[in-house]
Write a protein that holds these residues in place. Structure first.
Motif: not given
Length: 435
Positions: A344-356, A429-435
């Motif tokens: 469920e938390r990974l799905r929330a990350l998908k909504h936030k990060h276009e790379a997913i 989330d931090r890892a994706f945001s650091s790109l």
């Protein structure tokens, strides 16, 4: 006598570079090396004392937790009595373990006799299952799925559908069928087109009579590709109609990891003819096994088959403790509950990060797939590698996976807790945001 061990990172790296063969030194995850000195349950500590959450389980080998005290105690007690006993002699520990493993197999009508052959590793178990299927059926041809991984030995490579794992000189008589990938499969979503492909492949790329088909209920190295409902049962019908056996590779998906059942194939209501298992079976102690219907294993008695450390009593003592911990500590239930929360938390990350592009999995077999464009689904191994490296800074250990190395695979020790879920989410989330 105490042997000197230099734990410094630089010296360890230098020794690997100088004395490991190229074939062994290549398989490293991060750009910069790291040395782990300690593990406890779902956590690791490197040589500098930094703590990590292990989402890799040392390649799915750590099932119930690093250095689990019950597993360690069982192995130590046996090692102090008799560290190894060849299978030429009888020993009660592997005999008990064989009985206990057989009892975990589905047997709804009570008429299936399951028998066990212990091996040193999963790859050897795959090789044995190939030989067993060919010996029983008298047929040579085997089917396997594209993007499947079954091991690095020559025979196991021959049924591995990822070019990066295939070396020259593999044996033949293997035909590949399209994997029923519901995200990027060549026939799109659904099951029937992929089952039709099995029939077409049997009719065009084999003699028409086959020894069997190997299927991972959830492809591990392939990027956590779960077999959709109806696929394994449908494959079994078509394979058996061509004289073959259904061989379930549960090396990564077994021992309760998918949460719903002890074995991943059970979700489809199918009972294989042969089941291959390893990795989590010993919680890090080297061990593998082939569990087969008794009459299918019987023809193997006509020739010798021997694995030097197969049925090693120390490893089997650890294996018995693993089954006990899974049962008493409700490990399978934990995998289901914690896995669902993390998904469920990974799905929330998908909504936030276009790379997913996709988030998927079941239990504690989960993956995030990266794409350059969500419409074209073009794989993005570069972003995957960048996020992977950044996860290390967030204290997360996972793996790059998939045929295009565009997936982050999460297969942690199954003792991962609900309290860890937030930390894993925040770290990713931090890892994706650091790109």
């Amino acid at each position: 006598m105490t042997l000197h061990t230099d734990w410094t990172l630089n010296e360890t790296a230098a020794r690997r570079d100088n004395f490991y063969a190229a074939s062994q030194s290549k398989f490293i995850p991060f750009k910069d090396p790291m040395v782990f000195k300690k593990g406890s349950m779902q956590y690791l500590w490197d040589v500098e004392g930094r703590k990590y959450t292990d989402l890799l389980g040392m390649n799915v080998c750590i099932s119930v937790g690093h250095s689990h005290p019950k597993v360690v105690a069982a192995a130590m007690a046996q090692a102090q009595e008799l560290t190894h006993c060849t299978t030429m002699f009888y020993h009660p520990v592997p005999a008990h373990f064989a009985e206990e493993l057989a009892a975990t197999m589905p047997n709804p009508d009570g008429d299936i006799e399951w028998v066990v052959h212990f091996t040193n590793s999963g790859s050897e178990a795959i090789d044995l299952a190939m030989t067993m299927a060919r010996s029983y059926t008298g047929n040579l041809d085997l089917l396997a799925l594209r993007t499947a991984y079954h091991g690095p030995t020559a025979a196991a490579q021959s049924i591995t559908g990822i070019s990066g794992w295939r070396h020259p000189g593999m044996p033949g008589n293997v035909a590949f069928v399209a994997e029923p990938n519901q995200y990027r499969g060549i026939f799109g979503a659904g099951v029937d087109p992929y089952l039709d492909e099995i029939e077409r492949t049997i009719n065009t790329a084999t003699t028409g009579q086959i020894a069997g088909m190997f299927i991972e209920s959830v492809q591990g190295y392939g990027g956590i590709i779960e077999m959709p409902h109806g696929y394994m049962s449908g494959a079994a019908e078509r394979v058996r109609a061509a004289g073959g056996l259904l061989i379930a590779d549960e090396v990564q998906a077994g021992f309760g990891r998918t949460g719903d059942h002890m074995w991943g194939f059970e979700r489809d209501g199918v009972i294989p003819d042969i089941v291959v298992m390893a990795k989590g079976i010993g919680n890090g102690f080297p061990l593998g096994a082939v569990v087969a219907r008794k009459h299918i294993a019987a023809p193997m008695a006509e020739k010798f088959m021997f694995h030097t450390y197969g049925a090693n009593p120390t490893s089997c003592a650890a294996g018995r403790a693993v089954l006990q911990v899974i049962r008493e500590d409700k490990i399978q239930e934990n995998a289901r509950t914690v896995g669902a929360a993390l998904l469920e938390r990974l799905r929330a990350l998908k909504h936030k990060h276009e790379a997913i592009g996709d988030v998927r999995g079941r239990g504690l077999m989960l993956a995030i797939e990266m794409v350059k464009d969500r419409k074209t689904k073009e794989p993005d191994p570069q972003t995957t590698a960048a996020v992977f490296e950044a996860c290390r800074d967030s204290g997360l250990i996972l793996s790059k996976s998939g045929a295009f190395q565009s997936c982050l695979r999460m297969v942690p020790p199954m003792c991962l807790s609900l309290q860890d879920v937030d930390q894993v989410h925040d770290g990713l989330d931090r890892a994706f945001s650091s790109l």
